[in-house]
Design a protein around this motif. Structure first.
Motif: not given
Lengths: 356, 100
Positions: A337-338, B82, B62, A304-305, A297-298, B55, B89-95, B85-87, A300, B59, B97, A328-329
């Motif tokens: 979509m997100l 999609d 990353l 974010q949540y 997990l990041s 994961s 987003a939910m892990t917080g890595f979307v910002n 991309r959701a993965v 952040s 990694r 990349f 943020i992106n």
């Protein structure tokens, strides 16, 4: 090599001595530069430029042609090797000077603090020149210390030929000195401003450390200080525990504009934002992550949540969620979509149900 | 999992096809090594045919980003589905990349 300017026999003799000294001067230049550079680094003094050079034959010939008779031997010329440190602030000139006094032997008879030479009613070239010698001996060298603005003034002065034989009309000299006075004022103001800001940072850090968060306005500086308290760690660890995930540290500063867009004005507001939304943010993260096997997990993620929960609680729905990802992106249609996906998964959350 | 490395317009483009999971990660790790060694060129991770990322895959992405950033190189993710991309987003890595 013959110097291009015509020198008298005494000048030619000095020039020959200079040529013979060149290997020694090269070693001196390198050693003096390295010694001072090392201590500046150790003392964390960040300078805008650190120049070093051996006087060119052309420059030396010019000097000898003008005032060669003044020098009995080449050792009487003190700027064959020159170092110049250009700092950002006036007080750093004094710090560099203090270091030079410690690591070099200073020839006080030859050294000049041109900053103190001016009459009370005049301005002009401000620079500190020390004539130094390595502690281990050897020829002398010149160390010039000045601020970036002093350097600008000096360079322009040189460029427009203020020192030439042509007599510059008083009107222009006055204009030039007015500009010099202005630069001196700006230099002092930059130093003063830095002191004020350093003091302000200390006060803010103290307020943050003592928990007086409501008194601290939210800004890039204060947010950074606040992050040193690791305010999102607890929620991140809670979320990470869902899948025994590793937390990958990233900067949270990009979220500042998002928090400001929520109308949060102080660090106290940010703390309330965390306290009031953490449980719901955890539940939302749980609904996303528990059905996956993702174990990284990041850092952040918590923030974010929290942001997602905040916009949903405030009824901003899909647009609010999309604006989070846009901020943020970077803006993108894919963020829609997100937002749809997050909204769909949030639909079952108690805090959403309560609003319906 | 198949990977193909190409040069396109002075960028390094790595094409991923299939599932990037724990099983395929070691082989993929070797395949992306040239990306980490490169300097002065942007990197594009083309995920148009990537069906799944675990994961272990995150990694790897990353680690590519971590080696590129100090060199001032950009890492773009292109053609992402999609669900992947959701993965992110939910892990917080979307910002972290940049997406194309």
């Amino acid at each position: 090599m013959e110097s291009p300017l015509k020198l008298d026999p005494h000048g030619e003799s000095l020039m020959q001595q200079f040529r013979e000294m060149l290997p020694t001067l090269k070693l001196l230049e390198q050693e003096a530069y390295e010694q001072l550079h090392r201590v500046l680094d150790e003392q964390d003094i960040y300078v805008t430029a650190f120049e070093h050079r051996i006087k060119s034959e052309h420059s030396l010939a010019g000097k000898l042609e003008l005032k060669g008779a003044k020098y009995k031997s080449i050792h009487d010329i003190t700027d064959l090797v020159g170092l110049r440190v250009i700092t950002f602030y006036t007080d750093e000139v004094d710090k560099v000077a203090a270091i030079a006094k410690r690591i070099f032997d200073i020839d006080w008879k030859e050294s000049v603090d041109k900053r103190k030479l001016h009459q009370l009613n005049s301005f002009g070239y401000n620079s500190l020149h020390y004539i130094c010698r390595l502690k281990t001996g050897g020829p002398r060298f010149e160390l010039q210390m000045r601020t970036a603005l002093q350097h600008v003034w000096s360079t322009i002065e040189h460029d427009i030929g203020y020192k030439n034989d042509v007599k510059i009309p008083n009107e222009f000299i006055r204009q030039f000195n007015r500009l010099a006075g202005m630069l001196e004022l700006i230099d002092d103001e930059f130093s003063r401003l830095r002191l004020v800001l350093t003091d302000y940072r200390r006060q803010v850090q103290s307020l943050v450390k003592n928990g007086h968060l409501n008194e601290v306005p939210l800004s890039a500086d204060t947010f950074r200080s606040y992050l040193e308290l690791h305010p999102f760690d607890r929620l991140n660890r809670r979320i990470a525990a869902v899948n025994q995930a590793e937390i990958y540290t990233v900067s949270l500063v990009p979220f500042l504009s998002l928090l400001e867009s929520f109308g949060l004005k102080t660090l106290g507001d940010v703390q309330d934002f965390i306290d009031n939304n953490s449980d719901d943010a955890y539940q939302l993260a749980l609904s996303h992550l528990a059905i996956t096997d993702i174990d990284i997990l990041s850092s952040s993620a918590a923030l974010q949540y929290l942001c997602m929960v905040y916009v949903l609680k405030h009824g901003d729905g899909r647009d609010g969620l999309k604006s989070i990802f846009d901020k943020i992106n970077g803006e993108s249609d894919a963020n829609g979509m997100l937002a749809d996906l997050m909204l769909e998964q949030a639909g079952t959350q108690p805090f959403i149900q309560k609003k319906l | 999992m198949n990977t193909v490395l190409k040069e396109e317009n002075n960028d390094l483009v790595m094409y991923f096809e299939g599932r990037l999971d724990t099983a395929s990660a070691p082989e993929t790790e070797k395949a992306v090594a040239p990306l980490k060694e490169s300097s002065g060129r942007d990197i594009i991770l083309d995920c148009s045919k990537l069906d799944y990322i675990s994961s272990a895959g995150l990694r790897i992405f990353l680690s590519i980003l971590k080696s590129a950033k100090p060199k001032g190189d950009h890492v773009y993710i292109r053609g992402i589905s999609d669900s992947i991309r959701a993965v992110f987003a939910m892990t917080g890595f979307v910002n972290l990349f940049e997406f194309k």
